[in-house]
Design a protein around this motif. Structure first.
Motif, PDB file in Angstrom:
ATOM      1  N   GLU A  14       0.834  -1.208   0.000  1.00 50.02           N
ATOM      2  CA  GLU A  14       0.000   0.000   0.000  1.00 50.02           C
ATOM      3  C   GLU A  14       0.873   1.263   0.000  1.00 50.02           C
ATOM      4  OE1 GLU A  14      -2.620   0.115   3.397  1.00 50.02           O
ATOM      5  OE2 GLU A  14      -2.941   2.283   3.182  1.00 50.02           O
ATOM      6  N   THR A  15       1.903   1.243   0.859  1.00 51.13           N
ATOM      7  CA  THR A  15       2.763   2.420   0.999  1.00 51.13           C
ATOM      8  C   THR A  15       3.543   2.703  -0.280  1.00 51.13           C
ATOM      9  OG1 THR A  15       2.950   1.987   3.364  1.00 51.13           O
ATOM     10  CG2 THR A  15       4.617   3.416   2.386  1.00 51.13           C
ATOM     11  N   LEU A  56      -6.151   1.480  -0.628  1.00 48.51           N
ATOM     12  CA  LEU A  56      -5.936   2.657  -1.487  1.00 48.51           C
ATOM     13  C   LEU A  56      -7.284   3.222  -1.943  1.00 48.51           C
ATOM     14  CD1 LEU A  56      -2.932   1.373  -3.645  1.00 48.51           C
ATOM     15  CD2 LEU A  56      -2.853   3.091  -1.827  1.00 48.51           C
ATOM     16  N   VAL A  57      -8.230   2.324  -2.194  1.00 51.40           N
ATOM     17  CA  VAL A  57      -9.585   2.768  -2.546  1.00 51.40           C
ATOM     18  C   VAL A  57     -10.162   3.544  -1.367  1.00 51.40           C
ATOM     19  CG1 VAL A  57     -11.957   2.042  -3.043  1.00 51.40           C
ATOM     20  CG2 VAL A  57     -10.030   0.868  -4.161  1.00 51.40           C
ATOM     21  N   GLY A  58     -10.015   2.965  -0.171  1.00 55.81           N
ATOM     22  CA  GLY A  58     -10.551   3.603   1.032  1.00 55.81           C
ATOM     23  C   GLY A  58      -9.933   4.973   1.275  1.00 55.81           C
ATOM     24  N   ARG A  59      -8.656   5.131   0.917  1.00 58.53           N
ATOM     25  CA  ARG A  59      -7.986   6.429   1.097  1.00 58.53           C
ATOM     26  C   ARG A  59      -8.305   7.385  -0.040  1.00 58.53           C
ATOM     27  NH1 ARG A  59      -1.837   4.676   2.319  1.00 58.53           N
ATOM     28  NH2 ARG A  59      -1.495   6.916   2.081  1.00 58.53           N
ATOM     29  N   LYS A  68     -13.120  -2.748 -15.878  1.00 57.18           N
ATOM     30  CA  LYS A  68     -12.054  -2.022 -16.584  1.00 57.18           C
ATOM     31  C   LYS A  68     -10.725  -2.059 -15.850  1.00 57.18           C
ATOM     32  CE  LYS A  68     -14.959   1.205 -19.122  1.00 57.18           C
ATOM     33  NZ  LYS A  68     -15.457   2.584 -19.163  1.00 57.18           N
ATOM     34  N   GLY A  69     -10.784  -2.109 -14.514  1.00 53.08           N
ATOM     35  CA  GLY A  69      -9.538  -2.129 -13.750  1.00 53.08           C
ATOM     36  C   GLY A  69      -9.529  -1.043 -12.693  1.00 53.08           C
ATOM     37  N   THR A  70      -8.356  -0.812 -12.127  1.00 51.76           N
ATOM     38  CA  THR A  70      -8.194   0.143 -11.037  1.00 51.76           C
ATOM     39  C   THR A  70      -7.368   1.320 -11.545  1.00 51.76           C
ATOM     40  OG1 THR A  70      -8.247  -1.714  -9.508  1.00 51.76           O
ATOM     41  CG2 THR A  70      -7.435   0.365  -8.642  1.00 51.76           C
ATOM     42  N   PHE A  71      -7.830   2.531 -11.238  1.00 48.87           N
ATOM     43  CA  PHE A  71      -7.212   3.724 -11.795  1.00 48.87           C
ATOM     44  C   PHE A  71      -6.869   4.713 -10.698  1.00 48.87           C
ATOM     45  CE2 PHE A  71      -9.680   1.697 -15.027  1.00 48.87           C
ATOM     46  CZ  PHE A  71      -8.968   1.876 -16.210  1.00 48.87           C
ATOM     47  N   VAL A  72      -5.834   5.496 -10.935  1.00 51.06           N
ATOM     48  CA  VAL A  72      -5.473   6.538  -9.979  1.00 51.06           C
ATOM     49  C   VAL A  72      -6.559   7.610  -9.998  1.00 51.06           C
ATOM     50  CG1 VAL A  72      -3.770   8.292  -9.363  1.00 51.06           C
ATOM     51  CG2 VAL A  72      -3.020   6.091 -10.307  1.00 51.06           C
ATOM     52  N   ALA A  73      -7.093   7.922  -8.805  1.00 49.65           N
ATOM     53  CA  ALA A  73      -8.224   8.852  -8.690  1.00 49.65           C
ATOM     54  C   ALA A  73      -7.744  10.299  -8.687  1.00 49.65           C
ATOM     55  CB  ALA A  73      -9.009   8.559  -7.411  1.00 49.65           C
TER      56      ALA A  73
END
Lengths: 244, 244
Positions: A14-15, A56-59, A68-73
């Motif tokens: 995560e870090t 990371l989602v929670g943060r 589609k996948g996971t993307f930087v918010a």
């Protein structure tokens, strides 16, 4: 000890990912490596990768787009909550360009709740204005504003796409704002809010109910502000009360 | 005009049901009449009933339990956000009985974010305490507390089921609290938070990050508080800034 080791691993993953997002190595809107790629890269289990990504989602650092996948918010806007200010003032203080889309302006009958907030009698007519407020062209807040009939009818005729209601009250109609009561809640987006903010139903909403008062504690403006929870963070400082 | 009529109808249904909840005719935990019963009673369409109920959900007055029906929800706790106060003080001010369940007390390595909040170097050891805080026996907040190692090691040995960390700092260890920075966000419950608070994953969470400072702006306590969004509302009053 197994639990401790695992918890170190996921927090390490995560870090590392959080710092890559922080330093721009992973840019806004960019896709995160797949689970399989992360498993390989960090030599950890799928469970560990999932937990790291979930955190990371929670943060609010990444978002999962289904299929589609996971993307930087987009990073959250950090907004002061220390004085009574309007959306346009807030955005200008943050160096962002405010704009508004007017959804509706209408005269409606006040239900018990709205009547109470504006110190009217249930059944009296009030003006309701619904707007989407945008920051740099991106929908940030869906606002429902209730105004007493007389001042509301005037404001309905103004160009609310451009003019903030606070400015109109204070400068054009000479109704000074003195203070406001804020009620802050975390809720899930209902259909109409989700649609206005281009989110899915059930997305997090930072809801603010705000009663603004003029002189003599006279209520002049009752708002329900629905901020995109993934895009906003409010900050304030509070002093410790005097020791007893 | 059709749209206006319909909007009056659903808001009327909503208002009647809300007032029955308000005056106790429909009690906490009680099941709402079914859609069919509401359609009959109010002589409105199914769409109107659904919209009214959806709005009651949005206002936190009722909750849908899948496969079971719609029930009157527990009323939210309305908590002042005007001074730096701890959970026990807050609950006592509200006439509710505070208690705590200690989930873990451990020494962990500070990641970049925790280190920054406590003005330490990444990799230094800190104490992390996780507790569920209860109001009248009902889980209200899941708290993660990070403390600098020296004071944290002492506090780890205290009875945290009973003693608030703020009291321990101020009274037992003579570390005065002066003020705190609050960051407020609306997020969705991740698995560990949901489990601790007995909610479903994806439920609304009012998250507070709180950095408490002692004299000379010295950070002494960094917390991540996760309040059940359906049970809490924070209130504050803010003054209008001086006109320019």
């Amino acid at each position: 000890m197994a639990a401790t080791q695992d918890s170190l691993l996921y927090s390490q993953v995560e870090t590392v990912l959080a710092s890559e997002i922080g330093n721009g190595a992973l840019g806004v809107g960019e896709q995160l490596p797949t689970e399989d790629e992360l498993i390989q890269r960090f030599e950890v289990s799928r469970i560990t990768v999932r937990r790291a990504v979930q955190n990371l989602v929670g943060r609010g650092l990444v978002e999962i787009r289904r299929g589609k996948g996971t993307f930087v918010a987009k990073p959250r806007i950090t907004q002061e909550l220390t004085e009574l200010t309007g959306f346009v003032e807030d955005m200008q203080a943050l160096g962002r360009k405010p704009s508004a889309r007017v959804i509706s302006k209408e005269i409606v009958v006040a239900n018990a709740s709205v009547a109470k907030q504006l110190a009217l009698t249930k059944g009296e007519r009030v003006v309701r204005i619904r707007r989407v407020r945008l920051a740099d062209g991106f929908p940030l807040s869906f606002d429902e504003t209730y105004l007493p009939l007389e001042i509301g009818k005037k404001i309905m005729k103004d160009n609310l796409k451009v003019e903030p209601i606070f400015s109109l009250l204070e400068r054009k109609y000479n109704v000074p704002l003195v203070e406001a009561e804020y009620k802050l809640e975390a809720v899930l987006a209902e259909a109409n809010v989700a649609e206005a903010l281009e989110m899915k139903v059930g997305s997090p909403i930072f809801r603010i109910e705000r009663n603004s008062y003029s002189r003599n504690n006279h209520p002049v403006d009752y708002e329900r502000l629905h901020y995109r929870g993934d895009l906003i963070r409010f900050v304030t400082r509070l002093a410790r009360k005097a020791a007893k």
